[in-house]
Design a protein around this motif. Structure first.
Motif, PDB file in Angstrom:
ATOM      1  N   TYR A   1     -10.225  33.358   5.245  1.00  0.00           N
ATOM      2  CA  TYR A   1      -8.269  32.952   5.493  1.00  0.00           C
ATOM      3  C   TYR A   1      -7.624  32.589   5.211  1.00  0.00           C
ATOM      4  CZ  TYR A   1      -4.706  32.341   8.986  1.00  0.00           C
ATOM      5  OH  TYR A   1      -3.606  32.311   8.895  1.00  0.00           O
ATOM      6  N   LEU A   2      -8.630  30.818   3.944  1.00  0.00           N
ATOM      7  CA  LEU A   2      -7.212  30.073   3.510  1.00  0.00           C
ATOM      8  C   LEU A   2      -7.484  30.224   2.289  1.00  0.00           C
ATOM      9  CD1 LEU A   2      -8.360  26.167   5.094  1.00  0.00           C
ATOM     10  CD2 LEU A   2      -6.313  27.785   5.309  1.00  0.00           C
TER      11      LEU A   2
ATOM     12  N   PHE B   1      -7.037  33.153   0.450  1.00  0.00           N
ATOM     13  CA  PHE B   1      -5.712  34.542   0.222  1.00  0.00           C
ATOM     14  C   PHE B   1      -4.697  33.420   0.576  1.00  0.00           C
ATOM     15  CE2 PHE B   1      -8.760  37.907   1.067  1.00  0.00           C
ATOM     16  CZ  PHE B   1      -8.426  39.332  -0.239  1.00  0.00           C
ATOM     17  N   MET B   2      -4.545  32.713   1.976  1.00  0.00           N
ATOM     18  CA  MET B   2      -3.137  31.991   1.810  1.00  0.00           C
ATOM     19  C   MET B   2      -2.463  31.303   0.617  1.00  0.00           C
ATOM     20  SD  MET B   2      -1.888  32.067   4.219  1.00  0.00           S
ATOM     21  CE  MET B   2      -2.765  33.722   5.849  1.00  0.00           C
TER      22      MET B   2
END
Lengths: 478, 338
Positions: free
Chosen positions: B82-83, B85-86
């Motif tokens: 998640y992070l 990819f952000m």
């Protein structure tokens, strides 16, 4: 309100998509204006049209870049924030997204290069062809995205395989999925919304030039083109919006009942505005046309329209947001028809450009289509709740299991800061470009000469004299 | 070949197309701050100006195709990372707008700000791609429900960090060769030195990564036992790498560029070959691996998608060739440059 993963992920999606949606409709709308302007240039050989075409191209490039940059976020977010949804619908929903990449994005990005950087590298016909391809490409993108979204609204062409947490939708018929009951109506309405935005955007800028007595010839031509696009599109929006409301009454009755604050099944009124109150089951402080909704949907003032009472309580969409955004969109639609017809009348009489008050109205009217486009989407999306795929999968069941609230909150904070920053810069750049305005025909000619010599030099294999335009040095162009 | 294998190979082809094409423009971004003069920085940006957007579409299409063909792999990887990819998204956003905004104003601080953002974003994006590859090779803590169970810091082990740095070095080398082809004069002379430096760094890191893979992840070579002809790719890879300095030395930068593209293709192939038939390897239990079968869409969807690919890819390849042809030759600044 709890700051749980559900709320935060919905908030993040709303934030990122609303920001993204500032750009694609403008690209689509401006694309049409660019095709018309450049087509007029090819047909008439009038250099004023070329000046305008080049100017819109520069503006388009800045809009397009923001659309690309913010669009990639959307594609990733399905996986990052809505992994369960992605597992559930990937079999169906993924193929339009992949088709968008293969059929639309490559077309757009390839020809965009020719459109923006190719004025001196290809002939005018090839350049026009590139403009046309970019305009088509941006519409193809809309086709696939609206298809994917419409499948969420009115799923078709699939069956459910597996049970419980392992259940997922699998495709049975690709074309039934593509042409699901709402695709065509929603696509038409979305594109029309983009054309209205493009028309008003052009009119806003050119009206400002006319008011300041700058670039008069091209501004008047540009205003006329924008007005023609916006007038036709505004009228078409009425027809398509009406048709769409009829489809919604059949496919998503809960949504229509929410839009109109219609609580009890029976003849339905058409509210012009008001404040719906779910506790008292009525609309406060509003004005309605009695039986109006029944008439619009069924052609009969006394016909029954499904009310919220026919829908289980836990499947009611939130009431206030869809009601207000829907009415805002409709009211703005009426305003677009009124103002464009009025301007078209004066244009026909030949007195439009003397009416300074009306031109000022157009300078500020650009905000209208922006609000209408956003409001229409909000109404459509919030009106589908609590479902992420209508009738099949609830939004609350669609989240990523591996993601924590803190992670989502962190990304929202970062998105907010970055988007605010980018938006400020984007406005600043746009404002600067608009203030600078299109080049004069004489400047264009000197620029063309340089370009021509350079090309000739290159073709002759001399490497080309590097004829950097003097304007480049002062940095105004770029 | 079944449809699942076909799609695995096609995903590999999209990834290879992306790594070769966006590889050089990310590389240009990584090197951007090494030139100081404004005009030279503009030349660097404009060398990739008409091309970077189309190059990035390979990534977008890869993402869409992954979603459609292997939705479980898409969902697991994207929510698990998640992070990162952000961060990758922010890097890609900043890269795009840096190019678009930089030359629109004249102020020194303005241009400086976007220059730093361009290099920072290009380097970060490349590094994150490399880290992702390292993690995929290493395997992720995937539970029985196909969900990632680790935290952020699981992703930053020594091996992924090494592959991250290797990615930066590879793209920097690839980008410097591209720039050599697109520039002339004094600037080109300086870029020639960069080619040597970046090649040296790449070579060292490549050898380190190869050793680390053999020591830390011996299972990476398991597929060679079944398909021994794949050793050909390894040999070709070594030849391609060796040809880069040879071509630079002989003054044939075109061949150097083809060789670095071939190196990237070979590395992507070896990555896919290492995974196959898995998409995501579970470090908890091999039974939880996401394979090209349990992570895939239905046969029907894979079949429809094959048609989309067969109809679409010839168009894609023809515009790509046409655009590269139209914008061939040395980069020059003109009225419509950034």
């Amino acid at each position: 309100m709890d700051l749980d993963v559900l709320f935060l992920s919905r908030f993040q999606f709303a934030l990122t998509i609303m920001f993204h949606y500032l750009f694609p409709p403008l690209s689509i709308g401006l694309g049409v204006v660019m095709v018309i302007t450049e087509g007029m240039f090819l047909k008439t050989k009038n250099r004023q049209y070329e000046v305008m075409a080049r100017f819109w191209t520069k503006i388009f490039a800045v809009v397009f870049a923001m659309g690309v940059a913010t669009g990639i976020v959307m594609e990733f977010e399905f996986g990052t924030n809505w992994a369960t949804y992605s597992r559930y619908v990937g079999d169906v929903f993924g193929s339009p997204l992949a088709a968008e990449g293969v059929f639309a994005f490559f077309l757009e990005s390839g020809f965009l290069a020719v459109l923006v950087f190719g004025w001196d590298r290809v002939g005018p016909k090839m350049h026009f062809f590139s403009t046309l391809m970019v305009a088509f490409g941006s519409m193809f993108s809309a086709v696939w995205i609206v298809v994917a979204n419409s499948w969420q609204q009115t799923p078709a062409g699939f069956h459910i395989v597996g049970e419980g947490m392992m259940a997922r939708a699998e495709i049975t018929d690709f074309w039934t999925m593509v042409f699901n009951p709402s695709s065509v109506d929603r696509l038409t309405h979305t594109l029309i919304g983009a054309f209205i935005l493009g028309g008003f955007f052009v009119m806003s800028i050119t009206a400002w030039y006319i008011l300041h007595k700058r670039h008069m010839v091209v501004a008047k031509q540009g205003f006329t083109i924008g007005l023609a696009v916006a007038t036709i599109a505004s009228l078409a929006a009425l027809v398509s919006g009406h048709h769409q409301a009829q489809t919604v009454s059949v496919t998503q009755p809960a949504k229509l009942a929410t839009f109109e604050g219609h609580f009890k099944t029976g003849p339905a009124d058409l509210w012009l505005f008001g404040i719906p109150d779910p506790d008292q089951q009525k609309v406060h402080m509003g004005i309605a046309i009695p039986g109006g909704l029944s008439f619009l949907v069924h052609g009969d003032f006394d016909a029954d329209v499904t009310g919220l009472d026919a829908i289980p309580e836990d499947e009611h969409p939130p009431l206030q947001i869809p009601f207000q955004t829907y009415h805002l969109m409709v009211a703005l639609g009426m305003y677009f028809i009124f103002i464009t017809l009025l301007a078209s009348f004066f244009r026909w009489r030949g007195t439009l450009f003397d009416k300074r008050w009306l031109l000022w109205v157009f300078v500020f009217s650009i905000i209208g289509p922006y609000i209408a486009n956003q409001a229409g989407w909000i109404a459509a999306e919030v009106g589908r709740q609590p479902w992420i795929v209508y009738g099949l999968l609830r939004t609350s069941d669609a989240l990523s299991k591996a993601v924590s609230a803190e992670e989502v909150l962190t990304s929202i904070i970062l998105f907010t800061i970055i988007y605010l920053f980018l938006f400020a810069i984007w406005l600043y750049i746009m404002n600067d470009k608009i203030k600078h305005g299109p080049d004069d025909v004489s400047e264009l000619e000197s620029g063309m000469e340089g370009g021509l010599l350079e090309t000739v030099g290159e073709r002759a294999g001399t490497g080309g004299a590097s004829l950097t335009n003097p304007r480049d040095k002062d940095g105004k162009e770029g | 070949m079944d449809l699942n294998t076909f799609w695995f190979i096609l995903m590999g082809a999209l990834l290879t197309g992306y790594a070769i094409l966006d590889g050089f423009d990310l590389g240009v971004g990584i090197l951007h701050l090494f030139v100081k003069k404004d005009e030279e920085r503009r030349l660097l940006m404009n060398s990739i100006g008409p091309l970077w957007d189309g190059n990035e579409v390979w990534l977008v299409t890869f993402g869409g195709a992954l979603f459609a063909a292997f939705p479980h792999a898409y969902a697991t990887a994207f929510s698990g990372f998640y992070l990162p990819f952000m961060l990758l998204l922010f890097a890609l956003i900043f890269r795009a707008v840096s190019m678009e905004f930089r030359s629109k104003q004249e102020m020194r601080w303005w241009r400086q700000m976007w220059d730093v953002s361009f290099t920072g974003a290009s380097t970060l994006a490349t590094f994150l791609f490399g880290v992702a590859v390292g993690n995929m090779m290493k395997g992720l803590p995937i539970g029985p429900d196909m969900e990632y169970t680790g935290g952020l810091f699981n992703l930053l082990g020594p091996f992924p960090l090494l592959t991250g740095v290797l990615a930066v070095a590879t793209f920097a080398m690839h980008g410097s060769i591209y720039l050599y082809l697109k520039t002339e004069g004094n600037l080109q002379k300086r870029i020639q030195r960069w080619m040597w430096t970046t090649f040296g760094v790449f070579l060292v890191l490549y050898m380190l990564t190869t050793m680390a893979t053999l020591v830390m992840l011996p299972s990476a070579v398991k597929n060679f036992q079944e398909i021994p002809w794949a050793w050909v790719v390894v040999v070709l890879n070594v030849l391609a790498i060796a040809n880069i300095p040879r071509a630079i030395y002989l003054g044939k930068p075109g061949y150097a560029f083809i060789s670095s593209a071939a190196t990237i293709a070979a590395l992507t192939f070896l990555f896919g070959f290492d995974l196959f038939p898995n998409m995501i390897v579970s470090s908890i239990d091999p039974a939880y691996n996401l394979t090209i079968y349990n992570a895939a869409s239905s046969q029907k969807t894979l079949g429809i998608m094959r048609w989309i690919a067969i109809l679409g890819m010839p168009f894609v390849l023809s515009y790509t060739v046409a655009i590269y042809w139209i914008f061939r030759g040395k980069t020059k600044l003109g009225k419509f440059s950034y």
